[in-house]
Design a protein around this motif. Structure first.
Motif, short mmCIF file in Angstrom:
data_model
loop_
_atom_site.label_atom_id
_atom_site.label_comp_id
_atom_site.label_asym_id
_atom_site.label_seq_id
_atom_site.Cartn_x
_atom_site.Cartn_y
_atom_site.Cartn_z
N ARG A 388 -8.77 9.47 3.37
CA ARG A 388 -7.93 9.32 2.23
C ARG A 388 -8.02 7.80 1.54
O ARG A 388 -7.89 6.76 2.51
CB ARG A 388 -6.28 9.47 2.69
CG ARG A 388 -6.05 11.04 3.32
CD ARG A 388 -4.92 11.15 3.71
NE ARG A 388 -4.34 10.27 4.78
CZ ARG A 388 -4.21 10.66 6.29
NH1 ARG A 388 -4.30 11.80 6.28
NH2 ARG A 388 -3.79 9.72 6.91
N ARG A 390 -6.44 5.33 -1.77
CA ARG A 390 -5.07 5.46 -2.40
C ARG A 390 -5.33 6.11 -4.07
O ARG A 390 -4.33 6.66 -4.29
CB ARG A 390 -4.87 3.92 -2.78
CG ARG A 390 -3.56 3.50 -3.49
CD ARG A 390 -3.33 1.98 -3.81
NE ARG A 390 -3.00 1.72 -2.50
CZ ARG A 390 -2.69 0.14 -2.00
NH1 ARG A 390 -2.84 -0.52 -3.21
NH2 ARG A 390 -2.57 -0.05 -0.70
N LEU A 393 -4.99 9.78 -2.97
CA LEU A 393 -3.45 10.01 -2.74
C LEU A 393 -2.51 10.37 -4.09
O LEU A 393 -1.86 11.23 -4.17
CB LEU A 393 -2.79 9.11 -1.64
CG LEU A 393 -3.29 9.18 -0.39
CD1 LEU A 393 -2.48 7.81 0.35
CD2 LEU A 393 -3.15 10.29 0.24
N TYR A 397 -0.83 13.74 -5.29
CA TYR A 397 0.64 13.70 -5.50
C TYR A 397 1.24 14.02 -6.82
O TYR A 397 2.23 14.44 -7.46
CB TYR A 397 1.47 12.53 -5.45
CG TYR A 397 1.52 12.00 -3.66
CD1 TYR A 397 1.58 13.02 -2.80
CD2 TYR A 397 1.17 10.81 -3.17
CE1 TYR A 397 1.79 12.87 -1.29
CE2 TYR A 397 0.82 10.60 -1.93
CZ TYR A 397 1.31 11.43 -1.00
OH TYR A 397 1.48 11.30 0.23
N HIS A 445 2.68 15.34 9.26
CA HIS A 445 2.32 14.15 9.06
C HIS A 445 2.92 13.69 7.87
O HIS A 445 3.16 14.29 6.96
CB HIS A 445 0.93 13.99 9.03
CG HIS A 445 0.19 14.81 10.09
ND1 HIS A 445 0.09 14.20 11.44
CD2 HIS A 445 -0.67 15.85 10.44
CE1 HIS A 445 -0.47 15.24 12.40
NE2 HIS A 445 -1.03 16.03 11.79
N GLU A 446 3.14 12.07 7.78
CA GLU A 446 3.38 11.54 6.38
C GLU A 446 2.51 11.79 5.33
O GLU A 446 3.07 12.11 4.26
CB GLU A 446 3.92 10.21 6.83
CG GLU A 446 5.00 9.95 7.77
CD GLU A 446 5.48 8.44 7.81
OE1 GLU A 446 4.78 7.72 7.42
OE2 GLU A 446 6.36 8.18 8.72
N GLU A 447 1.31 11.48 5.53
CA GLU A 447 0.34 11.67 4.59
C GLU A 447 -0.34 13.16 4.66
O GLU A 447 -0.35 13.75 5.68
CB GLU A 447 -0.66 10.54 4.94
CG GLU A 447 -0.32 9.11 4.83
CD GLU A 447 0.19 8.82 3.45
OE1 GLU A 447 -0.12 9.52 2.40
OE2 GLU A 447 0.80 7.80 3.40
#
Length: 586
Positions: A388, A390, A393, A397, A445-447
């Motif tokens: 992953r 930035r 991500l 999102y 998981h958070e991510e």
């Protein structure tokens, strides 16, 4: 704090230390010295050292009338002890004993007998103070008489005792593997692998001894010295006594990487004939065996158990997902060849099975996108993670809720059974064509978890479930570390890691056959559970003219062994005078 108008760029650093002091006490000292010794005006001194005129006058008053203020600028150093009571008390006696050519360990024993307790380090310092150098290595007859361990016989298959006798052993459960080895010809394996041997210790006996140590979970090969008197291991391996640790370490050093690969291939051919089939889907991973050596030119690898990078030996492992057993191991992988190791396994498996693996599952750091493209050209389906970033991500999102769909995972025990999935087609640098990318949210998981695959037919539910099963290879590695102790060979003075990994594969496959044979609750048990509950057995061994009878002591789990049928028939032992093994229960 630096003060003053001195040009610090032009002033040498050594002078600047005195002209612009940084510490409060030093600044006070230099200011008072300039006023009282160099007789500079009070206002000029105060300005140069950053004091107000009134504050500097107070400082001068304290210096004139307060002795403690003068004493605060310099402190007397604390002197250490000028005597060593522990050493001085025994100095004369220790010197007299050293003149008799006694070592520091002999000195410690003699002084303890005389009522003096002193450490080895203190004795070394004492002798160094008295001018004594280290003693040269002494022969046995030059050493003082003391209690010594019993010397075991020299390992020699020609001295194998076939006479009638009986003995008790805590390792009687080891003989439960003999019926499993009946369909595995160890002699043909070592012959096909072209392993070295001698008249005293043939290759089959050397490998049999190492295999026995693995089966009982001996932590280090140096611990074999605790077992050299045990007749059970020697009988299992077909030799008079267990070879010593020096021989086992030297034997492994005679094997190169090609011999290890030949041993692995020959072993699996025999094991598959014995009934352990192979699957077509494999979980892949790397494991770093830490090496505590400053001499060996080893690369640094990340060691997860220590959460740091250090010198070590990188091992590539492949686990059969269907049979639950490690099927491939290659130690000594360098960083330059790390990405290519997956193709090395594919070539090995194609040679062994006649076809490439149907499916490979691994994490994102195992290989590169270029190697994934080669796997795709070979017709191999793969499933892996994507790292992953930035930016990635941010794009994930920003996706609208309509782009996601919710799936239901079949595992009833899962807490997160209904994650959200976003499926896309992506192109990656170095990979020819498109890949399916599955972004999974709400999976615990958070991510988000990002999966990459070239599977065309499997749906998101099957892909997410299959990758979750990859974590079982972590259990296989943990089992190899905890029971087979592959990390305990990191001192570089014991077994070669490459050869030790092959013996580990042999032992783990025998335990998997044992688990299948016992069945019921133990069909999928870990090795340490099988050994602790079923195979850690003591018993009596009776050798007659024609047979070997092993009577296992009573234990609560023995009914599982009775039901397995391992003791139903006698098993021939060609390596022990063709006697037949009979297993019975007390």
């Amino acid at each position: 704090m630096q003060s003053g108008t001195t040009n610090q760029i032009m002033t040498p650093p050594d002078q600047n230390f005195f002209l612009s002091p940084e510490f409060p006490l030093q600044r006070q000292y230099e200011a008072l010295r300039a006023f009282f010794v160099e007789e500079e005006p009070s206002s000029e001194v105060a300005r140069r050292f950053g004091y107000s005129p009134g504050a500097f006058r107070v400082l001068c008053h304290q210096f004139r009338h307060n002795p403690d203020k003068r004493a605060s600028f310099f402190r007397h150093p604390q002197r250490g002890p000028q005597s060593a009571p522990t050493r001085d008390r025994v100095r004369a006696l220790a010197v007299a004993l050293r003149k008799r050519n006694l070592s520091v360990y002999d000195l410690q024993r003699e002084l303890a007998t005389a009522g003096h307790t002193i450490s080895i380090n203190s004795l070394i310092l004492l002798l160094r103070e008295e001018g004594f150098s280290r003693l040269p290595r002494r022969a046995d007859d030059e050493r003082p008489p003391t209690v010594k361990p019993e010397i075991a016989e020299v390992a020699d298959v020609r001295r194998l005792d076939l006479s009638a006798r009986s003995f008790r052993t805590p390792l009687a459960g080891l003989y439960l593997f003999v019926p499993l080895l009946d369909r595995i010809d160890l002699q043909s394996i070592v012959t096909a692998a072209r392993l070295p041997g001698s008249k005293m210790i043939p290759a089959a006996q050397a490998v049999g001894s190492l295999l026995a140590l693995k089966l009982i979970g001996a932590e280090r090969k140096s611990h074999v010295m605790d077992l050299v008197m045990d007749q059970a291991i020697a009988l299992f391996a077909g030799i008079n006594v267990v070879p010593k640790r020096s021989y086992l370490a030297a034997y492994s050093s005679r094997l190169d990487h090609k011999a290890c690969l030949r041993l692995m291939e020959a072993w699996w051919e025999q094991v598959e004939r014995a009934g352990l089939a192979h699957g077509s889907s494999f979980d892949l991973d790397f494991h770093s065996v830490p090496a505590n050596s400053a001499e060996e030119p080893l690369e640094k690898h990340y060691v997860s158990s220590r959460s740091r990078s250090q010198k070590g030996i990188l091992v590539f492992l492949a686990r059969d997902a269907e049979q639950g057993v490690l099927r491939y191991a290659n130690a000594g992988v360098t960083k330059s060849r790390q990405a290519d190791e997956i193709l090395q396994f594919v070539r090995f498996w194609k040679k062994h099975a006649g076809k490439v693996p149907a499916e490979l599952v691994f994490d994102s750091q195992l290989t590169t996108y270029e190697k994934l493209s080669e796997l795709n050209r070979e017709g191999i389906c793969f499933l892996t993670l994507r790292r992953r970033s930035r930016q990635m991500l941010g794009q994930i999102y920003s996706q609208p809720d309509s782009a996601w769909r919710r799936i239901s995972l079949p595992a009833l025990a899962r807490i997160y059974r209904n994650p959200r999935v976003l499926e896309e087609r992506v192109t990656l640098p170095g990979y020819t064509g498109e890949l399916r990318q599955l972004t999974v949210m709400e999976l615990g998981h958070e991510e988000p978890t990002i999966l990459l695959t070239n599977h065309r037919k499997l749906g998101p539910v099957e892909l997410v479930t299959r990758y979750a099963q990859r974590m079982l290879i972590e259990n296989g590695i943990s089992e190899a570390v905890q029971f087979f102790h592959i990390d305990a060979l990191s001192s570089m003075i014991g077994m070669k890691v490459d050869f030790d990994m092959q013996v580990t594969l042999m032992a783990s496959s025998l335990y998997r056959i044992m688990a299948h044979r016992i069945g019921r609750e133990y069909a999928h048990s870990q090795t340490k559970t099988l050994f602790r509950n079923l195979l850690d057995l003591s018993g009596k061994v009776e050798i007659t003219a024609t047979s070997v009878v092993v009577t296992l002591d009573q234990r609560a789990h023995n009914p599982y062994l009775v039901a397995s049928g391992l003791a139903d028939q006698t098993t021939p032992m060609p390596w022990f005078g063709n006697k037949k093994l009979t297993i019975q229960f007390a």
